[in-house]
Each structure stands twice: as C-alpha cells, then as structure tokens.
Design a protein around this motif. Structure first.
Motif, PDB file in Angstrom:
ATOM      1  N   ASP A   8      16.478 -36.224   0.740  1.00 15.43           N
ATOM      2  CA  ASP A   8      16.435 -34.757   0.646  1.00 15.43           C
ATOM      3  C   ASP A   8      17.025 -34.108   1.902  1.00 15.43           C
ATOM      4  O   ASP A   8      17.507 -34.788   2.815  1.00 15.43           O
ATOM      5  CB  ASP A   8      14.987 -34.278   0.424  1.00 15.43           C
ATOM      6  CG  ASP A   8      14.051 -34.786   1.508  1.00 15.43           C
ATOM      7  OD1 ASP A   8      14.524 -35.098   2.628  1.00 15.43           O
ATOM      8  OD2 ASP A   8      12.837 -34.877   1.254  1.00 15.43           O
ATOM      9  N   SER A 198      23.835 -30.411   0.827  1.00 13.55           N
ATOM     10  CA  SER A 198      22.490 -30.518   0.255  1.00 13.55           C
ATOM     11  C   SER A 198      22.395 -29.647  -0.990  1.00 13.55           C
ATOM     12  O   SER A 198      22.848 -28.501  -0.989  1.00 13.55           O
ATOM     13  CB  SER A 198      21.484 -30.048   1.318  1.00 13.55           C
ATOM     14  OG  SER A 198      20.224 -29.838   0.739  1.00 13.55           O
ATOM     15  N   GLY A 199      21.825 -30.201  -2.028  1.00 17.28           N
ATOM     16  CA  GLY A 199      21.524 -29.400  -3.214  1.00 17.28           C
ATOM     17  C   GLY A 199      22.513 -29.577  -4.347  1.00 17.28           C
ATOM     18  O   GLY A 199      23.705 -29.835  -4.125  1.00 17.28           O
ATOM     19  N   GLU A 200      22.003 -29.405  -5.540  1.00 21.34           N
ATOM     20  CA  GLU A 200      22.772 -29.545  -6.782  1.00 21.34           C
ATOM     21  C   GLU A 200      23.982 -28.594  -6.807  1.00 21.34           C
ATOM     22  O   GLU A 200      25.052 -28.939  -7.304  1.00 21.34           O
ATOM     23  CB  GLU A 200      21.799 -29.243  -7.946  1.00 21.34           C
ATOM     24  CG  GLU A 200      22.403 -29.089  -9.328  1.00 21.34           C
ATOM     25  CD  GLU A 200      23.005 -30.384  -9.857  1.00 21.34           C
ATOM     26  OE1 GLU A 200      22.487 -31.458  -9.484  1.00 21.34           O
ATOM     27  OE2 GLU A 200      23.990 -30.294 -10.629  1.00 21.34           O
ATOM     28  N   HIS A 201      23.809 -27.396  -6.208  1.00 22.42           N
ATOM     29  CA  HIS A 201      24.901 -26.414  -6.239  1.00 22.42           C
ATOM     30  C   HIS A 201      26.112 -26.852  -5.421  1.00 22.42           C
ATOM     31  O   HIS A 201      27.179 -26.259  -5.519  1.00 22.42           O
ATOM     32  CB  HIS A 201      24.411 -25.034  -5.781  1.00 22.42           C
ATOM     33  CG  HIS A 201      23.949 -24.992  -4.352  1.00 22.42           C
ATOM     34  ND1 HIS A 201      22.942 -25.796  -3.859  1.00 22.42           N
ATOM     35  CD2 HIS A 201      24.374 -24.256  -3.296  1.00 22.42           C
ATOM     36  CE1 HIS A 201      22.773 -25.538  -2.571  1.00 22.42           C
ATOM     37  NE2 HIS A 201      23.627 -24.607  -2.219  1.00 22.42           N
ATOM     38  N   ALA A 203      27.056 -30.195  -5.577  1.00 22.34           N
ATOM     39  CA  ALA A 203      27.448 -31.497  -6.148  1.00 22.34           C
ATOM     40  C   ALA A 203      28.898 -31.509  -6.647  1.00 22.34           C
ATOM     41  O   ALA A 203      29.627 -32.482  -6.432  1.00 22.34           O
ATOM     42  CB  ALA A 203      26.483 -31.882  -7.267  1.00 22.34           C
ATOM     43  N   ASP A 234      22.348 -35.211   0.476  1.00 22.26           N
ATOM     44  CA  ASP A 234      21.073 -35.535  -0.151  1.00 22.26           C
ATOM     45  C   ASP A 234      21.373 -35.958  -1.591  1.00 22.26           C
ATOM     46  O   ASP A 234      22.518 -35.853  -2.063  1.00 22.26           O
ATOM     47  CB  ASP A 234      20.038 -34.406  -0.018  1.00 22.26           C
ATOM     48  CG  ASP A 234      20.412 -33.150  -0.791  1.00 22.26           C
ATOM     49  OD1 ASP A 234      21.385 -33.174  -1.579  1.00 22.26           O
ATOM     50  OD2 ASP A 234      19.720 -32.134  -0.603  1.00 22.26           O
ATOM     51  N   GLU A 235      20.357 -36.465  -2.268  1.00 22.09           N
ATOM     52  CA  GLU A 235      20.598 -37.042  -3.598  1.00 22.09           C
ATOM     53  C   GLU A 235      21.180 -36.018  -4.565  1.00 22.09           C
ATOM     54  O   GLU A 235      22.053 -36.336  -5.369  1.00 22.09           O
ATOM     55  CB  GLU A 235      19.294 -37.627  -4.153  1.00 22.09           C
ATOM     56  CG  GLU A 235      18.968 -38.943  -3.479  1.00 22.09           C
ATOM     57  CD  GLU A 235      17.641 -39.534  -3.934  1.00 22.09           C
ATOM     58  OE1 GLU A 235      16.973 -38.939  -4.793  1.00 22.09           O
ATOM     59  OE2 GLU A 235      17.295 -40.606  -3.391  1.00 22.09           O
ATOM     60  N   ALA A 236      20.711 -34.765  -4.468  1.00 22.79           N
ATOM     61  CA  ALA A 236      21.201 -33.739  -5.401  1.00 22.79           C
ATOM     62  C   ALA A 236      22.695 -33.470  -5.178  1.00 22.79           C
ATOM     63  O   ALA A 236      23.470 -33.370  -6.135  1.00 22.79           O
ATOM     64  CB  ALA A 236      20.398 -32.458  -5.218  1.00 22.79           C
ATOM     65  N   SER A 239      24.903 -36.181  -6.621  1.00 25.30           N
ATOM     66  CA  SER A 239      24.623 -36.550  -8.008  1.00 25.30           C
ATOM     67  C   SER A 239      25.859 -36.618  -8.913  1.00 25.30           C
ATOM     68  O   SER A 239      25.803 -37.214  -9.974  1.00 25.30           O
ATOM     69  CB  SER A 239      23.581 -35.594  -8.605  1.00 25.30           C
ATOM     70  OG  SER A 239      24.089 -34.268  -8.558  1.00 25.30           O
ATOM     71  N   ARG A 240      26.982 -36.034  -8.498  1.00 21.07           N
ATOM     72  CA  ARG A 240      28.167 -36.118  -9.379  1.00 21.07           C
ATOM     73  C   ARG A 240      29.244 -37.065  -8.866  1.00 21.07           C
ATOM     74  O   ARG A 240      30.353 -37.091  -9.378  1.00 21.07           O
ATOM     75  CB  ARG A 240      28.758 -34.728  -9.605  1.00 21.07           C
ATOM     76  CG  ARG A 240      27.770 -33.875 -10.336  1.00 21.07           C
ATOM     77  CD  ARG A 240      28.376 -32.749 -11.096  1.00 21.07           C
ATOM     78  NE  ARG A 240      27.307 -31.792 -11.342  1.00 21.07           N
ATOM     79  CZ  ARG A 240      27.462 -30.507 -11.567  1.00 21.07           C
ATOM     80  NH1 ARG A 240      28.669 -30.003 -11.600  1.00 21.07           N
ATOM     81  NH2 ARG A 240      26.437 -29.726 -11.767  1.00 21.07           N
TER      82      ARG A 240
END
Ligand code: F6R
Length: 253
Positions: A8, A198-201, A203, A234-236, A239-240
């Motif tokens: 994270d 950091s964060g999905e946004h 990715a 971080d993992e998010a 993720s792509r």
C-alpha cells in the motif's frame, strides 16, 4: 528498469525513504530532485523521522524542485515551495543555500529555465530524482505531446491535470494554468530515478508508462530506457501491468 510492488501507500513510501537514506549515506552531498503532490508526502514524513530519530544528516544535501506553479509567490499555501517547507525542509537540517526552486513570480520564464538548468549542471547534475505520475502519464508537468528532449521550460497544464489538482485549490478555476517544470530530458539525465505511484486511478498511466511505447504522449515512458530507474508502486497502481513477469518484479510487503 526495476519494478517494486508494495502492499500500500505507506509501504511504498517507506521503501522509497529507505532508498533516499541509503543514497545520502553513500553520498552526503547528494543532489536530490524533489517531486511534490500527494504521492511522496509520506516519504518526506519518513525522512523527517529518520533525521529526528536516526540522525540522518541533510547538512550537505542539495535539493532541486521538479516544478513550480507560475504566478504563485513562495509563501502561497499552494506553492510547491510552501509544500516542501511544510513537509520536509523545516524538519531537517538542510542549509537554505542548498535549496533550489523555480521562482513562480519570475518575469522571464525562458531565461529563468536556462539558468535553472545551469544551476543543476553546476551542482554536478541530479543524483536522485523522485517522481510522481499524472493520470495522463506526465512526469514533472510534461504533459502529453511534450518532446522528450525538452529541458526546463514553461508548460501549460492540461484540463485533466487542472481537474486532478483542483483538490488542492478548492476549485478548478483557482488552479494556475502554467508551471515551470524540468523537462523530460532534464529528468532523464538524473543518475538515478525513482518513480512512485499509488492507487487504482494511476494504474492505467503506469501500464502505459512502463509497458507501452516510449512516446511524448506519455512522458513518463522515457524512464523505460533509463539505465538506473526504479518504479515503486502499490498493488493498486500496479494492477494493470501485464508484461512484467515475476522475474522483473520484486514483490515485497
Ligand atoms: C509534482 C509533479 C507532478 C506530480 C503528479 C502526481 O511536483 O511534478 O508530476 O508528481 O501530478 O501528483 P499526485 O502525487 O498529487 O497524484
């Protein structure tokens, strides 16, 4: 290019601060390129802690800010100078003469940009450059379409970046439209680069930057050809990623 994936935001920044610490221990007069924004905030907090509790010495460290908003004086709460003062510079033992920033009130940005490049050169070049990434794939404020051989310059923010940064200014209309930023070429010449996300946004931008073509449309992609670059995600944010197999990814935390 090495990619490190941490669980994270907190772990990502802890790992980054450890890298900065090692670099300062190796070279006490490290020339350290700073990035602003939400992403590295925790790293700066951790560096402050390391100074206070572990005696990490910044007395010879030299810093250069990646960028600054045009039109904001140093003491404006939204200037990057203010950000660094609050988050890092006032809690470590750095010498004021070793702190370098683009001047947001400069009359001739082109002339100033050339002088900034000269200062970096005189300091021996950037040893370690920290970077965040924009949702449009920018590093510094090198927006899509910026030629990759551009040096420090006056840049216009895209609507997307203005929207992304409106959270700091209360509303979109208050975000300055121009910045002085190191160019992709300036950044590329740093001896070591650490890119954080950091964060999905982030990715999609990360997948394009690290696995897509090297292109001015995603200025962060320039780090793919850098001989000493690390992306700490971080993992998010990771993720792509598709192409990077287990061998190139050190998964920790
Ligand atoms: C800041 C900078 C920008 C940010 C990027 C991400 O000095 O140069 O490239 O790193 O816009 O911003 P955050 O971290 O706020 O998501």
């Amino acid at each position: 290019m090495k990619i490190i994936i941490k669980k994270d935001y907190k772990e990502m920044n802890k790992e980054t601060a450890e890298i900065v610490k090692k670099e300062i221990q190796k070279k006490p007069n490290l020339v350290f390129g700073l990035a602003s924004g939400s992403t590295p905030e925790d790293c700066y907090r951790e560096l402050c802690r390391m100074h206070k509790e572990e005696g990490l010495d910044f007395s010879q460290v030299v810093v250069f800010s990646l960028d600054e908003y045009l039109g904001l004086p140093f003491n404006d709460p939204n200037s990057y100078y203010h950000f660094y003062s609050q988050n890092l510079l006032t809690c470590i033992n750095i010498q004021f003469k070793n702190v370098h920033f683009p001047d947001g009130l400069v009359k001739n940005p082109t002339e100033f940009s050339a002088e900034y490049e000269e200062k970096i050169k005189e300091a021996g070049g950037i040893d370690l450059q920290l970077l965040g990434i924009g949702t449009d794939g920018h590093i510094g404020f090198n927006e899509p379409g910026t030629p990759l051989d551009t040096r420090t310059h006056l840049a216009k923010l895209t609507d997307q970046t203005i929207e992304d940064n409106a959270r700091f200014f209360g509303k979109k209309e208050n975000v300055p439209k121009f910045v002085i930023t190191m160019g992709p070429q300036t950044i590329f010449e740093a001896k070591k680069i650490v890119l954080l996300a950091s964060g999905e946004h982030k990715a999609e931008a990360i997948a394009k930057a690290l696995e897509g073509p090297i292109t001015p449309q995603i200025t962060a992609s320039v780090i793919q050809k850098h001989p000493n670059a690390i992306a700490i995600l971080d993992e998010a944010a990771a993720s792509r990623l598709k192409k990077h197999g287990r061998n190139s990814i050190k998964q920790t935390g």
